[in-house]
Design a protein around this motif. Sequence first.
Motif, PDB file in Angstrom:
ATOM      1  N   MET A 326       0.811  -1.225   0.000  1.00 40.04           N
ATOM      2  CA  MET A 326       0.000   0.000   0.000  1.00 40.04           C
ATOM      3  C   MET A 326       0.840   1.267   0.000  1.00 40.04           C
ATOM      4  N   GLY A 327       2.013   1.182   0.606  1.00 41.51           N
ATOM      5  CA  GLY A 327       2.793   2.378   0.869  1.00 41.51           C
ATOM      6  C   GLY A 327       2.398   2.968   2.215  1.00 41.51           C
ATOM      7  N   HIS A 328       3.360   3.531   2.928  1.00 42.98           N
ATOM      8  CA  HIS A 328       3.092   4.058   4.270  1.00 42.98           C
ATOM      9  C   HIS A 328       2.050   5.176   4.251  1.00 42.98           C
ATOM     10  N   ASP A 329       2.133   6.069   3.274  1.00 42.21           N
ATOM     11  CA  ASP A 329       1.217   7.214   3.253  1.00 42.21           C
ATOM     12  C   ASP A 329      -0.223   6.760   3.048  1.00 42.21           C
ATOM     13  N   LYS A 330      -0.439   5.880   2.096  1.00 43.60           N
ATOM     14  CA  LYS A 330      -1.798   5.403   1.831  1.00 43.60           C
ATOM     15  C   LYS A 330      -2.338   4.616   3.019  1.00 43.60           C
ATOM     16  N   PHE A 331      -1.468   3.821   3.645  1.00 47.79           N
ATOM     17  CA  PHE A 331      -1.890   3.054   4.811  1.00 47.79           C
ATOM     18  C   PHE A 331      -2.329   3.995   5.928  1.00 47.79           C
ATOM     19  N   MET A 332      -1.536   5.024   6.191  1.00 52.74           N
ATOM     20  CA  MET A 332      -1.885   5.934   7.284  1.00 52.74           C
ATOM     21  C   MET A 332      -3.115   6.778   6.950  1.00 52.74           C
ATOM     22  N   GLU A 333      -3.354   7.050   5.685  1.00 53.62           N
ATOM     23  CA  GLU A 333      -4.601   7.725   5.312  1.00 53.62           C
ATOM     24  C   GLU A 333      -5.794   6.841   5.656  1.00 53.62           C
ATOM     25  N   ALA A 334      -5.652   5.532   5.441  1.00 49.02           N
ATOM     26  CA  ALA A 334      -6.732   4.603   5.789  1.00 49.02           C
ATOM     27  C   ALA A 334      -6.904   4.513   7.306  1.00 49.02           C
ATOM     28  N   VAL A 335      -5.810   4.601   8.059  1.00 53.70           N
ATOM     29  CA  VAL A 335      -5.894   4.626   9.523  1.00 53.70           C
ATOM     30  C   VAL A 335      -6.652   5.875   9.969  1.00 53.70           C
ATOM     31  N   GLU A 336      -6.326   7.005   9.370  1.00 52.70           N
ATOM     32  CA  GLU A 336      -7.012   8.248   9.720  1.00 52.70           C
ATOM     33  C   GLU A 336      -8.506   8.165   9.408  1.00 52.70           C
ATOM     34  N   ALA A 337      -8.849   7.478   8.326  1.00 55.06           N
ATOM     35  CA  ALA A 337     -10.265   7.298   7.996  1.00 55.06           C
ATOM     36  C   ALA A 337     -10.962   6.496   9.086  1.00 55.06           C
ATOM     37  N   LYS A 338     -10.287   5.494   9.631  1.00 55.73           N
ATOM     38  CA  LYS A 338     -10.867   4.715  10.736  1.00 55.73           C
ATOM     39  C   LYS A 338     -11.038   5.582  11.981  1.00 55.73           C
ATOM     40  N   LEU A 339     -10.048   6.420  12.245  1.00 57.03           N
ATOM     41  CA  LEU A 339     -10.100   7.271  13.432  1.00 57.03           C
ATOM     42  C   LEU A 339     -11.096   8.411  13.269  1.00 57.03           C
ATOM     43  N   GLY A 340     -11.363   8.778  12.026  1.00 55.87           N
ATOM     44  CA  GLY A 340     -12.256   9.901  11.785  1.00 55.87           C
ATOM     45  C   GLY A 340     -11.612  11.242  12.021  1.00 55.87           C
ATOM     46  N   ARG A 341     -10.286  11.292  11.963  1.00 58.48           N
ATOM     47  CA  ARG A 341      -9.571  12.557  12.151  1.00 58.48           C
ATOM     48  C   ARG A 341      -8.172  12.444  11.573  1.00 58.48           C
ATOM     49  N   LYS A 342      -7.584  13.580  11.303  1.00 59.02           N
ATOM     50  CA  LYS A 342      -6.213  13.627  10.817  1.00 59.02           C
ATOM     51  C   LYS A 342      -5.241  13.535  11.999  1.00 59.02           C
ATOM     52  N   LEU A 343      -4.128  12.884  11.753  1.00 57.58           N
ATOM     53  CA  LEU A 343      -3.074  12.809  12.763  1.00 57.58           C
ATOM     54  C   LEU A 343      -2.076  13.942  12.544  1.00 57.58           C
ATOM     55  N   THR A 344      -1.283  14.213  13.560  1.00 57.98           N
ATOM     56  CA  THR A 344      -0.354  15.341  13.520  1.00 57.98           C
ATOM     57  C   THR A 344       0.948  14.947  12.849  1.00 57.98           C
ATOM     58  N   ARG A 345       1.348  15.752  11.872  1.00 54.66           N
ATOM     59  CA  ARG A 345       2.601  15.498  11.159  1.00 54.66           C
ATOM     60  C   ARG A 345       3.556  16.663  11.370  1.00 54.66           C
TER      61      ARG A 345
END
Length: 596
Positions: A326-345
Motif C-alpha cells: 500500500m505504501g506508508h502514506d496510503k496506509f496511514m490515510e486509511a488509519v485516519e479514515a478509521k479514526l475519523g480525524r487527521k493525525l499530527t505530522r
Amino acid sequence: MKIEPVSVDFNDEQKRYLEGLAVGLKVSLGGRAPAAAATAAEPTGPDAIHIKAQDKVLASGRKLADQEKVKRELHPFDAYEKLKDQARSNAAPSAADNFRWRYYGLFHVAPAQDSYMSRLRIPNGIMKHWQLAGLADLADQLCGPYSHVTTRANLQLREIPPKHAVMLLEGLSDLGLTARGSGADNIRNVTGTPTAGIDPQELLDTRPYAREWHFHILNNRSLYGLPRKFNVAFDGAGRIAALEDTNDIAFSAVEVKDGFGAAPGVWFRLGLGGITGHKDFAKPTGIIVEPERATEVADAIVRLFIETGDRTNRLKARLKYVLDSMGHDKFMEAVEAKLGRKLTRVPDEALKPRPESDRMAHIGVHQQKQQGLNWIGVVLPLGKLTTDQMRALAKIAADLGDGEIRLTVWQNLLLSGVNDDNIALACAAIERAGLSTKASPIRAGLIACTGNAGCKFAASNTKKHAAEIGDWCESRVDVDTPLNIHLTGCHHSCAQHYISDIGMIGAKVPVGDGDDTVEGYHLFAGGGFGPQADIGREVYRDLKAADAPRTVEKLLKAYLAHRASPEETFLAFARRHDGEALRQLAEAQTSSEVSA
C-alpha cells in the motif's frame, strides 16, 4: 422442451474460484436452508472482522492458510474444555490444537521436548517480587525448575507435561499474571523502557501506556486472530534501549520544538513495519501521537492490518508486506479514515535528538532519578534462572529494593529502588544466589534464543554455543568497548541476529561428500539498532559450530588490530569493510589455541 446439459472445461484458476465461492456461500448461510431471494448472513460478534477478511479471500478463489482454517473451524477461545480434556488424559495436542493452545500461551515443542513451553505476558516487563516467587513455586510443581528471560522482556516456563497445562494457566491467574495471546497470530508481550519512571534522562514514563495497551488487548477478543503475530513497543528515551524500531508499531518518546504547528513538549513518534528477521526496521511515518491517544491509534492500525493482511501466505503475512504493497502514506490515510480525524505530522527538524542510550546500563549499579535510590542490573547466564534464584531475587527485591523486578530485552533483569546504604548487601546477596552484577563487554551483550534444545525450528544449540563463545573469547580477547553477539536458531530470528555487532543464524553445515551435516551458523557483522540501525552483512557462511569460538576470537582480534583509533567501536570498524574484507582480516589473525 428438453434442456441439454452443457459441458464446460474450466481452467485451474476458474475451478479455484468456484470452489472458494461455494465454501464462502456455505459458511455465510450458516446452516440455514437456502432460499432464492435470501442474502448472505452478515458475520456478527467480535470475530466478524476476521471472518469477513477470510470470506474475501475465499470469494476471490484463493485458499486460506492452514492456520486460518483452524481458526475458522473452532476458535481457540471456544475450545478451553477441549484443552481440559487433553490435560485430564495427559494427551499431546494435534497439530491444529497445538496452534490453538498458543492463544493461551502454550507451545507444544516436540520433538525438541515432549512437553509445553509457556510464554507469559508482562507489560513493560515489570512484575512484583511475590509474582516471581510464586512463579518459582509453580515451576517446581508443574514445570522444569527454571525460567528463561526472553528478548521481549518476558518469561518462559518449560517442560510442562500436558496434564499440568491447565493448572499452570489457572495458577498464573492466581498470581495476577497471564499468558493469554502470547503466541500464534496475536499481539505479543508489550515492551517498554525497563527503567520507566526511575530513569534520570527519560522523556516519558512508558508504564501507563504499555499497561493501557496490554489491558486493551486482553479485554477485546476482536484483537486476536490477526493474519500473523504483531509486536508493539514503547520507548521513553531512557538509558536502556527498548529496541522499539524492531516492532510492527514503534512508539518513541520525542521532544517536539515550538514553531512547527504542534504543541511543544513530549509526544510519541510513530514508526511502522519493523521485522528485523525480514531485514526491516520500523520506518518513521512523519506522524507524532499524543501519548494518551497511543492505544486509540494502535487499535486503528491493528484493525486495518486485520482487514488487509495476507491470510494465504504465512511468509508474507506481517504488517511490513501490507506497507510494502500500500505504501506508508496510503496506509496511514486509511488509519485516519478509521479514526475519523487527521493525525499530527511534523518534519524531522521539529524533533530534538533522543538522549543517548548506554549499552551497559542494564548491567551493574546505576543511580535513579529518585535521590538515594539505584537500580542494579543482574547478569543472567543467557537468560536462564533456576527456581531457587527466582526466589532469591524476589526476596532481595522485597527486602532491599522497591519490590519490583524489571525484565529487559537483553535477557536479564533489574532490581530497582535499592537504597545507597543497601547496594553492597544487595550485590552480595545476588552473588550468593550464583548470579552477578558485573560482566565483560563480551558477556554483557551475549544473547541466544532457546535453540534446538527446546525449539523444533532451530538448526543449532544456540545457548550451548553462545556459552562456548563467551567462555573462549572472554579469556583470550580484551575487548574494551560494548559489544553485542546474538545467536538465533532459525529464520524467526528471536535473538535478532541481524541487528547485533556479530550475529549468527543457525544452519546445517554440509560435511564430506555425502548428505551429512553438522550444527553451524551463518555469521554477520555490522548490525545495529536505534540511531545506528542497520542490517549486518554476511562474513562467514556455513561456519561449523565447533569453529565458532575461534572465528569470533579472530574477528575481535582483527578489530583490535585494525581499528582506526582506540575510540572506534566494533560497529564502526565493521561498517568500514565489506564481508570479504572482514573475513580476510579475521583469517590473518591467529587463534590462541593454535599459538599455545
